[in-house]
Write a protein that holds these residues in place. Structure first.
Motif, PDB file in Angstrom:
ATOM      1  N   ARG A 135      -8.825  11.515  -4.034  1.00 10.39           N
ATOM      2  CA  ARG A 135      -8.650  10.689  -4.935  1.00 10.39           C
ATOM      3  C   ARG A 135      -7.502   9.830  -5.030  1.00 10.39           C
ATOM      4  NH1 ARG A 135     -10.646   8.461  -9.322  1.00 10.39           N
ATOM      5  NH2 ARG A 135      -9.164   8.175 -11.168  1.00 10.39           N
ATOM      6  N   LEU A 136      -6.442   9.925  -4.033  1.00  6.03           N
ATOM      7  CA  LEU A 136      -5.550   8.803  -3.696  1.00  6.03           C
ATOM      8  C   LEU A 136      -5.937   7.969  -2.740  1.00  6.03           C
ATOM      9  CD1 LEU A 136      -2.499  11.072  -2.615  1.00  6.03           C
ATOM     10  CD2 LEU A 136      -2.740   9.889  -4.785  1.00  6.03           C
ATOM     11  N   LEU A 137      -7.008   8.018  -1.890  1.00 12.69           N
ATOM     12  CA  LEU A 137      -7.603   6.987  -1.168  1.00 12.69           C
ATOM     13  C   LEU A 137      -8.413   6.079  -2.154  1.00 12.69           C
ATOM     14  CD1 LEU A 137      -8.446   8.838   2.280  1.00 12.69           C
ATOM     15  CD2 LEU A 137      -6.680   6.996   1.744  1.00 12.69           C
ATOM     16  N   THR A 138      -9.217   7.075  -3.174  1.00 13.17           N
ATOM     17  CA  THR A 138      -9.955   5.886  -4.016  1.00 13.17           C
ATOM     18  C   THR A 138      -9.572   5.166  -4.761  1.00 13.17           C
ATOM     19  OG1 THR A 138     -11.739   7.874  -3.800  1.00 13.17           O
ATOM     20  CG2 THR A 138     -11.840   6.404  -5.668  1.00 13.17           C
ATOM     21  N   ARG A 139      -8.285   5.505  -5.261  1.00  4.34           N
ATOM     22  CA  ARG A 139      -7.396   4.679  -6.111  1.00  4.34           C
ATOM     23  C   ARG A 139      -6.879   3.443  -5.298  1.00  4.34           C
ATOM     24  NH1 ARG A 139      -3.451   8.210  -9.896  1.00  4.34           N
ATOM     25  NH2 ARG A 139      -3.221   6.080 -10.908  1.00  4.34           N
ATOM     26  N   LEU A 140      -6.499   3.832  -4.177  1.00  4.93           N
ATOM     27  CA  LEU A 140      -5.796   2.675  -3.096  1.00  4.93           C
ATOM     28  C   LEU A 140      -6.976   1.736  -2.748  1.00  4.93           C
ATOM     29  CD1 LEU A 140      -3.701   4.507  -0.327  1.00  4.93           C
ATOM     30  CD2 LEU A 140      -2.969   3.014  -2.257  1.00  4.93           C
ATOM     31  N   HIS A 141      -8.311   2.149  -2.607  1.00  7.97           N
ATOM     32  CA  HIS A 141      -9.399   1.262  -2.348  1.00  7.97           C
ATOM     33  C   HIS A 141      -9.439   0.242  -3.483  1.00  7.97           C
ATOM     34  CE1 HIS A 141     -13.309  -0.177  -1.492  1.00  7.97           C
ATOM     35  NE2 HIS A 141     -13.637   0.525  -2.867  1.00  7.97           N
ATOM     36  N   ARG A 142      -9.567   0.645  -4.572  1.00  4.13           N
ATOM     37  CA  ARG A 142      -9.701  -0.068  -6.036  1.00  4.13           C
ATOM     38  C   ARG A 142      -8.557  -1.080  -5.953  1.00  4.13           C
ATOM     39  NH1 ARG A 142     -11.155   4.888  -9.961  1.00  4.13           N
ATOM     40  NH2 ARG A 142     -13.330   5.130  -9.147  1.00  4.13           N
ATOM     41  N   PHE A 143      -7.214  -0.337  -5.584  1.00  8.86           N
ATOM     42  CA  PHE A 143      -5.826  -1.234  -5.703  1.00  8.86           C
ATOM     43  C   PHE A 143      -5.945  -2.546  -4.803  1.00  8.86           C
ATOM     44  CE2 PHE A 143      -1.864  -1.959  -3.478  1.00  8.86           C
ATOM     45  CZ  PHE A 143      -1.278  -2.744  -4.753  1.00  8.86           C
ATOM     46  N   LEU A 144      -6.452  -2.176  -3.436  1.00  6.84           N
ATOM     47  CA  LEU A 144      -6.711  -3.201  -2.479  1.00  6.84           C
ATOM     48  C   LEU A 144      -7.619  -4.099  -2.750  1.00  6.84           C
ATOM     49  CD1 LEU A 144      -5.515  -4.222   0.283  1.00  6.84           C
ATOM     50  CD2 LEU A 144      -7.204  -2.609   1.363  1.00  6.84           C
TER      51      LEU A 144
ATOM     52  N   LEU B  18       0.809  -1.218  -0.174  1.00  5.94           N
ATOM     53  CA  LEU B  18       0.044   0.127  -0.258  1.00  5.94           C
ATOM     54  C   LEU B  18       0.965   1.407  -0.076  1.00  5.94           C
ATOM     55  CD1 LEU B  18      -2.976  -0.951   2.561  1.00  5.94           C
ATOM     56  CD2 LEU B  18      -3.102  -0.590  -0.173  1.00  5.94           C
ATOM     57  N   ARG B  19       1.873   1.275   0.818  1.00  6.06           N
ATOM     58  CA  ARG B  19       2.864   2.442   0.931  1.00  6.06           C
ATOM     59  C   ARG B  19       3.402   2.682  -0.382  1.00  6.06           C
ATOM     60  NH1 ARG B  19       8.325   2.598   1.261  1.00  6.06           N
ATOM     61  NH2 ARG B  19       9.284   4.499   2.470  1.00  6.06           N
ATOM     62  N   THR B  20       3.729   1.665  -1.198  1.00  6.39           N
ATOM     63  CA  THR B  20       4.410   1.813  -2.515  1.00  6.39           C
ATOM     64  C   THR B  20       3.600   2.142  -3.452  1.00  6.39           C
ATOM     65  OG1 THR B  20       6.199   0.015  -1.811  1.00  6.39           O
ATOM     66  CG2 THR B  20       5.829   0.749  -4.298  1.00  6.39           C
ATOM     67  N   ALA B  21       2.165   1.788  -3.440  1.00  4.48           N
ATOM     68  CA  ALA B  21       1.351   2.059  -4.435  1.00  4.48           C
ATOM     69  C   ALA B  21       0.871   3.559  -4.212  1.00  4.48           C
ATOM     70  CB  ALA B  21       0.053   1.024  -4.353  1.00  4.48           C
TER      71      ALA B  21
END
Length: 574
Positions: free
Chosen positions: A419-428, A403-406
């Motif tokens: 926007r960063l949290l939204t992308r992290l949500h999809r990534f995870l 997650l840190r790297t992403a």
């Protein structure tokens, strides 16, 4: 009626005896009593003739109403004998009937008549003998009955004795079985309780320390735990030859000057280190190789075989507990090492001071999920983030690093916190559908007096303004990252002024099982509000420590703790 006979010779005595017998028969005296009376009279008359002189026999049938039915016989000595003090002989017998004839009791002086009378006297004797024979037969019958009864009594006594013996043996067997059952129950209870104590800890040193506390003094007088990979720390400590043999063979060994006869245990000579003390050396088994050897000395002269079996089983369970604790400690050390290696060295930013603290959990494997980060963007802004991955251990630490790297990769494009949290949500959600995370991202920019922030399922940031006012930034947050839900996480803004301080933290700092999270957030806000801007300008690192201490002093710290302080310096305006 009274009759008298003068007795001087044997003939006189015979005639008197016959007269008495006839008179008694005439008056209905029973044969047995009549024979006994005649025999007694003959014996006394014999004594009288032996003494000599003239003796007088008087027979008197009582006539008074008080003595009716009684026959009195008296043998009195001559007057000279009476003068000498010779007492008379007297006897009285009952007479049921009256005399049948007047001449009853008379005996002719003719010798032939006397002889015939004497022969006739044998009839009474014959009757007595018949009675005696009947009595003897009756006695013999009763004697046989008594013999049979005695045999029966003896047999009954033998049966009762056998029954009593069998009952005593049954009672003894029952008592022995009850004692054995109680001993077995006591051993099983101890084994269960001791196993629970040993497996409750995930610290192998604590398990080793508890073993002697559990066993001494009931099951052992001394306990020594030899762990092979810790032998370097105690090279000066010698080990008995039986312990070395147990380590080499993997079998329990008993070293003493007598055979132990313990199930599953090999007997060895006494230890040279202490020949007088028996030793039971039990290896600590694992699936790969023994961890070490447990050496015990008995609480008395020797061990009960059942106790030895229980001790071997307890050693096996202790070995499993020690092995599990070591595995846990190994994984925990790896997770903590990875966690610390991935935590960021905070960047230096003009006008902004940063201070961060990470404290791993002191209990359990609850490490590896909390993280913080701070890094600049291309436009000069600074991204600060704090987060918590669900789960713990090595897997959570690895997921945190991803997650840190992403996040750093996504932040290159200059996206806002929401926007960063939204992308992290999809990534995870795509990478780990069953793993979730919470996070708060805050963006500072030296040219803008505005803080932009966004949260996803995380405890709200706490902001201390320049005038000392403390706010909780609890505007509508997004849901946890990675949940099966499509979401767009919003940005929020707040005006900053020099001297303001933002506190980002994880739930390990504020949450307590008995109180929940809200009282902890209030305590954090109160602790932050006690500082002034000058103190925060001068020593933000020390301020971070002074915030942590009161908040964690009442906690066992069974979860990771992260704290990130972002302080806008008061001299930034100049």
């Amino acid at each position: 009626m009274m009759r008298t006979w003068q007795i001087t010779t044997v003939t006189d005595a015979a005639r008197a005896r016959i007269a008495l017998a006839r008179l008694a028969a005439a008056h209905g005296v029973p044969t047995l009593e009549r024979t006994r009376l005649a025999a007694d009279l003959s014996a006394h008359l014999r004594q009288c003739l032996t003494k000599g002189g003239t003796w007088q026999l008087t027979l008197r049938l009582a006539g008074s109403p008080a003595e009716e039915g009684l026959l009195h016989a008296v043998v009195a000595p001559s007057p000279e004998a009476c003068a000498a003090g010779e007492p008379p002989w007297e006897v009285t017998v009952p007479c049921p009937e009256a005399a049948g004839a007047a001449e009853a009791g008379t005996v002719a002086e003719d010798p032939a008549a006397l002889a015939e009378a004497l022969l006739g006297a044998d009839e009474d004797t014959a009757v007595v003998l018949d009675k005696l024979t009947e009595q003897e037969d009756l006695v013999a019958f009763h004697r046989e009955e008594l013999h049979q009864t005695n045999q029966g009594v003896l047999a009954l006594h033998a049966e009762l004795d056998a029954a009593g013996r069998a009952q005593r043996e049954a009672f003894a067997a029952e008592r022995s079985a009850r004692n054995e059952a109680e001993s077995a129950r006591r051993r099983l209870t101890f084994l269960a309780d001791a196993s629970a104590v040993l497996t409750a800890s995930l610290n192998h040193e604590e398990i080793v320390r508890r073993l002697p506390e559990l066993l001494v003094p009931e099951y052992a007088s001394s306990v020594d735990v030899w762990l092979f990979d810790e032998d370097d720390k105690h090279r000066s400590t010698p080990h008995p030859a039986a312990a070395v043999l147990a380590a080499r063979t993997g079998r329990p060994q008993y070293a003493a000057d007598h055979p132990g006869n313990l199930p599953g245990v090999d007997d060895q000579p006494p230890s040279a280190l202490d020949p007088a003390t028996p030793l039971l050396c039990v290896p600590l088994p694992t699936r790969r190789a023994p961890l070490g050897v447990l050496t015990l000395s008995p609480p008395g002269a020797r061990w009960n075989p059942d106790d030895a079996v229980m001790l071997i089983e307890l050693t096996r369970r202790a070995s499993i507990a020690i092995d599990n604790a070591r595995r846990f400690e190994h994984n925990r050390d790896i997770a903590e090492t990875l966690q610390r290696a991935l935590l960021t060295d905070l960047p230096a930013t003009p006008g902004l001071s940063l201070a961060a603290r990470y404290l791993p959990a002191t209990h359990g494997l609850n490490i590896g999920g909390d993280w913080y980060d701070a890094f600049p963007q291309r436009d000069g802004g600074l991204i600060t983030v704090i987060g918590d991955v669900t789960g713990h251990g090595l897997h959570a630490a690895v997921m945190m690093s991803q997650l840190r790297t992403a996040l750093r990769a996504y932040a290159v494009d200059g996206d806002s916190p929401g926007r960063l949290l939204t992308r992290l949500h999809r990534f995870l959600h795509h990478l780990q559908p069953d793993l979730y995370a919470t996070a708060v991202i805050a963006r500072f920019h030296p040219d803008e007096p505005t803080l932009t922030w966004a949260a996803a399922g995380h405890p709200p940031p706490v902001l201390r303004l320049a005038d000392g006012t403390v706010r909780t930034l609890d505007a509508k947050p997004g849901a946890m990252l990675g949940i099966p839900l499509t979401q767009e996480i919003d940005d929020h803004t707040v005006q900053l002024s020099p001297g303001s301080t933002l506190a980002l933290y994880t739930d390990g700092l504020v949450e307590r099982r008995a109180q929940g999270i809200d009282p902890g957030i209030e305590r954090l806000a109160a602790a932050l509000g006690r500082f002034d801007s000058a103190e925060l300008d001068a020593d933000l690192e020390g301020s971070a420590d002074r915030i942590l201490h009161p908040l964690l002093s009442d906690s066992e710290r069974d979860d990771d703790v992260c704290l990130l302080l972002c302080h806008v310096r008061s001299d930034a305006a100049s």
